[in-house]
Structure formats: C-alpha cells, structure tokens
Design an enzyme around this catalytic site. Sequence first.
Site, short mmCIF file in Angstrom:
data_model
loop_
_atom_site.label_atom_id
_atom_site.label_comp_id
_atom_site.label_asym_id
_atom_site.label_seq_id
_atom_site.Cartn_x
_atom_site.Cartn_y
_atom_site.Cartn_z
N ASP A 47 0.62 -1.18 -0.03
CA ASP A 47 -0.13 0.00 0.08
C ASP A 47 0.91 1.46 -0.19
O ASP A 47 0.52 2.26 -0.53
CB ASP A 47 -1.04 0.11 1.12
CG ASP A 47 -2.06 0.79 1.19
OD1 ASP A 47 -3.00 1.03 -0.21
OD2 ASP A 47 -2.43 1.63 1.83
N CYS A 138 -11.41 3.44 -4.23
CA CYS A 138 -10.15 3.41 -3.00
C CYS A 138 -10.66 4.64 -2.12
O CYS A 138 -10.92 4.50 -1.08
CB CYS A 138 -9.04 3.70 -3.73
SG CYS A 138 -7.69 4.15 -2.48
N TYR A 142 -12.58 3.13 0.96
CA TYR A 142 -11.95 3.03 2.50
C TYR A 142 -12.59 3.62 3.61
O TYR A 142 -12.75 3.35 4.79
CB TYR A 142 -10.29 3.69 2.50
CG TYR A 142 -9.34 2.55 2.10
CD1 TYR A 142 -9.58 1.45 1.01
CD2 TYR A 142 -8.15 2.08 2.68
CE1 TYR A 142 -8.63 0.70 0.54
CE2 TYR A 142 -7.39 1.34 2.37
CZ TYR A 142 -7.84 0.51 1.31
OH TYR A 142 -6.73 -0.42 1.06
N TYR A 169 -9.22 5.36 9.19
CA TYR A 169 -10.41 5.47 8.10
C TYR A 169 -11.66 5.77 8.51
O TYR A 169 -12.52 6.35 7.79
CB TYR A 169 -10.34 4.37 7.13
CG TYR A 169 -8.97 4.26 6.43
CD1 TYR A 169 -8.72 5.34 5.57
CD2 TYR A 169 -7.91 3.21 6.68
CE1 TYR A 169 -7.38 5.09 4.73
CE2 TYR A 169 -6.67 3.38 6.12
CZ TYR A 169 -6.49 4.18 5.25
OH TYR A 169 -5.38 4.41 4.34
N GLU A 212 -9.32 -3.49 -6.70
CA GLU A 212 -9.12 -3.20 -4.92
C GLU A 212 -9.34 -4.50 -4.28
O GLU A 212 -8.54 -5.05 -3.38
CB GLU A 212 -10.26 -2.32 -4.48
CG GLU A 212 -9.85 -1.05 -4.62
CD GLU A 212 -8.87 -0.42 -3.62
OE1 GLU A 212 -8.45 -1.22 -2.85
OE2 GLU A 212 -8.79 0.76 -3.48
#
Lengths: 229, 229, 229, 229
Positions: A47, A138, A142, A169, A212
């Site tokens: 990541d 994304c 998230y 997040y 993803e």
Amino acid sequence: MPETALFDRLKDSCAADWRGYVEHAFVAKLADGSLPEAAFRHYLAQDYLFLIHFARAWGLAIYKSETLEDMRQAAAAATAILDVEMGLHVEYCKGWGLTEADLQALPEASETMAYTRYVLERGLAGDVLDLQVALAPCVVGYGEIGARIAADPGTKQDGNPYRSWIAMYAGEEYQEVMRAAQAQLDRLWTARGSDARFARLAATFRDATRLEADFWQMGLDAASPTARR
Amino acid sequence: MPETALFDRLKDSCAADWRGYVEHAFVAKLADGSLPEAAFRHYLAQDYLFLIHFARAWGLAIYKSETLEDMRQAAAAATAILDVEMGLHVEYCKGWGLTEADLQALPEASETMAYTRYVLERGLAGDVLDLQVALAPCVVGYGEIGARIAADPGTKQDGNPYRSWIAMYAGEEYQEVMRAAQAQLDRLWTARGSDARFARLAATFRDATRLEADFWQMGLDAASPTARR
Amino acid sequence: MPETALFDRLKDSCAADWRGYVEHAFVAKLADGSLPEAAFRHYLAQDYLFLIHFARAWGLAIYKSETLEDMRQAAAAATAILDVEMGLHVEYCKGWGLTEADLQALPEASETMAYTRYVLERGLAGDVLDLQVALAPCVVGYGEIGARIAADPGTKQDGNPYRSWIAMYAGEEYQEVMRAAQAQLDRLWTARGSDARFARLAATFRDATRLEADFWQMGLDAASPTARR
Amino acid sequence: MPETALFDRLKDSCAADWRGYVEHAFVAKLADGSLPEAAFRHYLAQDYLFLIHFARAWGLAIYKSETLEDMRQAAAAATAILDVEMGLHVEYCKGWGLTEADLQALPEASETMAYTRYVLERGLAGDVLDLQVALAPCVVGYGEIGARIAADPGTKQDGNPYRSWIAMYAGEEYQEVMRAAQAQLDRLWTARGSDARFARLAATFRDATRLEADFWQMGLDAASPTARR
C-alpha cells in the site's frame, strides 16, 4: 444534478463486486483482529508503493481539473498522501523493522502494478470525470469500510492489532475526505456527465473495484501456505 | 553531474534571448517605477490566468516525477501557487476593483495561451526533465529578476508602486524556491540527461524564454496607444 | 551509439526473465503442437483485446516521436495492427465460431489489463524512449520466438495446428518489423539515452517481459483443470 | 443525438469568429489570385511544420479513441498527413528551391506554435471529444473554404497560382475526409456529449478558430512592409 448521487449509482451498478471488495475476508479479519500479521504487513508495504502512484494520480487530477475548487481539492489530496498518509505507513512499518528505504526498494506486486496503472491510464485517456471515477473505489471505499467496521458491534476493539488502521479511516478527518470526494463526483457529473457516458463510467468503477478486491486478496495470499507466488 | 549547473548552461546557450527577457523594458520600468499602471494591471490579471495553468503544470510534474523528493517539491509548488501566489494577485487586483470572479472571467490573451500550452504540451510529450526545463525560465527567471533589481542602486525604492512585487520575488522565500528549482534541474539532468539531449533541452528553454519576453511585451502593449490589438 | 545494440543490453540485463518469456511452456507447446486448443483460443481472443491497446500505444508513439522517421514507423505499426494483425485474429477466431463482435464483447483478463496499461502508462509518464522500451519485449520478442521455433528441427511442421501463427512471426515481413524496432531503439538511445537512464529502462523492460510471460501463462491456465480463477 | 449536427452548432456559437477565419483576406486573395507569393510561401512552409504537430494530434486521437472505427479513422488521418499531405507541401516548396530539410530546419512561427500546442494540450487534458472539437476548425474549415471558393464564380481559375491548393481542398477526396470528420463529431457527441459540456466545447472551438485566423494573418504579414515582427 442527479437525484441519486453518482457514487451510489456506480456502486449499485456493480453491487456484487462492491460487496466482494468492502466485505472481503481481509476486511472481516481486520475487524475481528484475526488477520495474520504477515498478511497485513505485506498489504501495508504494498500500500505504501500504491500510495506513491495514487499521489501521482492526484497530480494528474490537478492537471486535468477545470475549476480552482477541483484543483485545490486534488492538490490537498496529493499533499495529504505524500506528507501524512505515507508517513503513517512508514511509522507502522518501523515497528516491524522496515525502514522507508526498505519500503521503496520492495518489488511491486503485480496486484499493485495492475491497479495503479489502470487508474492512471484511465485518467490520461479520458477526462477528469473518468479519472475521478477510477479513483473513487479507493477513496470512498476505504471511508465506507472504516465507518462500517468501527460501528459494528462484532468488531474487536480491545487488543485488536489493527485498531489504529480502523480508527484512521473511520475518523472524522478521513470521513470528511470521503464526503468531499463524493461531492466532487457529483459536480463533475453535472459538468461532464450524460446518460450515454454512464455505462462506460460504470465499467471503469467496476474494474477498479475488482482491482481493489485483488489487492486485499494479495494480502491474504501472502500469509497463506498455498500462496500463488 | 555537470561541472556547470544545468540552468547556467541553458541560459548561456541563449544568452541574447535571456537578456531580452530578464532585462525587458517592462522589467526596467517596474524597477524605476515608470511602468504605466495599465501595463502592470493587464500583466497581473493575465498572470493570474497564467498561474492556473502553471499550477496544472506542477500537477503534471507530480505525476511525472520519479522520486518522492521531486514529487513533494512539485506538490509544494502547486500548493504555493494555488493557496498563496494566486491570493496575492487577487489582493493586488482588489485594489483596482477587480474581484477573483472578474479575473477568472477575463479572456485569456494569446500570449498567455501560447506560453502556458507550450509548457504543458512539452511536459506531456517529453519526460520530467523536458517539463522542468520548460518551467525553468519562469521559476528561476523571476527570482533572478527580483534579486537583481532589488540589489540595483538604480531601482526606485521609495514610492515605487511595484515595490511589493519586487519584494516578493527578491524575498528569501522565493529565492529559496528558485535555488531548489535549480538543484532539482541538476538532479534530473544527472538522472536523465545526456550530451545528445542538451540541444533539444536548450531549444525548449529558448522557446520558453522568448514566450516569457512576449508576456512582458503584452503588458507594455496594453498601455501603448499603438497597441497591436 | 552503443557498441552493443540497446535491445541486447536490455535482454542481457534480465536474462532469466527473458528466457521465462521466450521459452515459456506455452511457446514450447505451440512449437510441438501439443498446446490445447482451449489455451490457444483464450490466448488469441485476449490477444485481440491486447492489440487494441497496442494500437493505442503506437498512436501515443506517433504523438511522442521527435522525428518524422519515428512518427512514420509508429503510424505504420498502428495501421498494421488495426488493418492487418487484428484481421488475422478475427479470421482465426471465425474458425471457432467467434465473430469480431464476440471478441470485442469479451471481458478483459486481468493479465491483458495489467500488461497493456503498464505499457501505456509508462509511455505517458516518460518519454518516447521509455515507451519504446516498454513495447520492445512484445514487438521484438515475438519475432525472436517465431524465428527460433521456425528454425528448430524439434518443431512440428506437418499437422501443427499453430503452423500459421509460427509462420506469421517467423515470416520475412514480421522479421523486418522486428529489425526496424531494434534499429529504432538504437536511434532513440543515441538521442535520449545515458548510462544513468539504463537501470530505469532495464526495470521497464524486465517488468514488461514478466507481464508477457504472465500473458502466456494466462493461456495455459485457461486449459488447466486447476486454473487460478 | 443532436437534431442539428454538432459541427453546425459549434460554428453558429461563434459565427463572427468563424467568418473571420473562413473569409479571411488571405483566403479572398488566394481565390482571386492576388495573394503575394511571399505570403503563400511563408504560410505553406509554416503549414508544413503545423502538419507535423497535427499528425501528432491524430496519433493522440488513436490513443484516446474508444472504438475501433474512431481509431482507424484517426490512423488514416495521421497516415494521410505523414505520407500524402506533407509530400504535397514538399513538392510545392521544391518549386521555390526549398528542400524538405530546409523546411524542417525553419524556425516555428509563434502562430504555428500557439495553435498546435493549444490543440494538443486540449486533447491531453480532456477526452477524445475535446480533442476532436479542437481539431475541427482545421479539418472541416479547410474543406468548407475549398468547396466555397471552388464554386464561387468570382474565383480566378485560369492562371491562378493557387489553383492546385484550391483543387486539393475542394476535391472529392478531401470533401469526404471533411464529411467523415463531421460524422465522427456527431458520434462522439452522442457517446460523451451533454448540454452542460456544450459551452466548454464551444469555447475550445472558438479558440481554435481564432488561432486559425491568426495563422492566415501570419501569412499576410510575411508579405507586408509593416509586418509585426
């Protein structure tokens, strides 16, 4: 302006793929704390590499934007990744004895490569709406994942080694980024969208959503004795 | 690494053009305070539009950069333009009764269009070194001009209506930006330059330098009774 | 000009990866005629989708080229793919009852997506040399594979269902395309290369080579009872 | 699908600018044969440089297109420019003792630079519809000009030194290219257009139209004793 927000329409257009991403086993194991450290570690290191390319994508979004508001939102996103989010990854990785130089020297997993280049290329070939739709799974996903598992009573809070990831997040700061990204999608849709474009945008959104999910799977595979490579 | 800094080699390769830019009559009149307000006003309003495209160019530089250091420098430049430099222009223009909305609605002069699109297109067609060389006459040239006229005893200090403009580019903050841009050029030259590339880079630098001189001329023409259009 | 051709230097820099691609089991089975039809069929249908993106990459190469010779070579390559090579794939697929519309409606395999977007994005981020190095494993590799297996006494000639595929890439027309691509690489290296750039170019070449090997593997997996997905 | 063709809507949106281009004094003098040779010569030599960038723009159009039909149309356009149209310019110039090498070595006029980079950059920042709208004033306008002056009884036919230029753009081959470009605009508008996008597209079309008029003016100025530069 669409009666339904563009993001919701896109999500509904590939509902099974979306669930395959936001409810992926990797996420479930993050929530209940059962995710093997090796899986998380591989995920987080990749990541870090992913974020370099996402910062590039936000740079491209500055270039492609047609209003100062969109340019400023993109510049803030690029800066947040380069100056904050990557730093958090570096902090995490330091706990495992990995330096930032180690991270930068890691070979890029094929899942990292596939996802990031897809988004960048889509943004270069199309316009700023194509680019932001490719980024949305994304950016918004998230936030959705973080909020959902933070609110879920089944989520392990005490002693969950991934608590700080979830908190980041689910936190108000990221939630605001997520809402701003959704509002931006609606602005761009109003400016450049049309019914005829929807199918193509939905295909981009679905592809990015699947990439993803592949990225989570890459994390799980890293901790599996039957890992693919 | 070159013994001579890349920027100096580029400047020497088109010395007359460079002087035509940094010693342009517009600059001389800024320094002695004799520049008609109409000239400065037209210049500054067009420079506002110019900065929008330069922020886009820095966005592109984020995308094209190959190191985190270069990405961060580009993100800082984009943010400085969008959040600081454009604000200074807006402040200035407010004094003439021009709002930011007025500025955004101005027709783009052909000189603004010609210069900005040249830089952006060069950056897209080539690599990050081509892009940064196209940006350099602006980024470094303004610092050189600011420092020179601030230090020149012939420059009018008291009562010069352009004193704050001079102070901004002669100031330590901008001078540091200028030095960082020169250092970045040397890094990129080391990474991607070659003797065979120099002639092509020098042509880019010369074209951008001439387009800068045209931009000053556009300002002068705006205050001239025999203006071209 | 390099004493050794750039292509050979690139190949030598990742010799094991190169062998993993040009001597892949898929290629060996093509040569001895033992490749399951399902493998070839999946490969060829995906290669049709791949060619669409490769024609796009040659379009990009027209845009990025800096000489008329390079522009014309790129335009010829794009036209050859769009007007000839894709037609050959359509002919082949017709034999299996697949129409061109069927081919266009196929979902893109992740291996197709990963490879094509990597090449396109590399070309957009870098310059024309970066782009051509990313294209080289495909353009030159297919010619090398074709020539080698056509000349190999172990290759099955009579009754090999893949004979026409081998003949196409071993044929003088494609061999000339391959040689022209190598000569173009040398020209671009002379114009824009440097020792410092070599490592980055070699990484691009290695990545593209591995993505080619993954593409063969995708074909094999399609015919395997234990296929990955 | 628009009831009125997109091209006609765009033209109507900037009718005065359009007339300023297609009825420019340069065109009138071409038609009546009174255009000084020096004007045509400067124009044609710069048009040669212009065509290099327009071939690049068609390369970009291959890359940006989303259907094989559009890709093939763009590849044919790039090839026609590189292999036919540029050759005609070279033939013309040979008559004045200018070789192709001379043409390539000419300094690019600022009008050439301004127009070509505007189109390319617009195409890179936006999508294929933005790009084709930026190309349209050239592609369609030349056909409209050619047809109109060829049909005009006031046009000098016998002994007009520009007869072959007129014949080329009035000829059936170019007229078909023009019609195909208009049909392509309608396809792209159907696929990616919207009422909200129209104003932005109209601004692009108007800018490109003005840059075309500047290009004619550049030709006239070259033969004028009071030329601007």
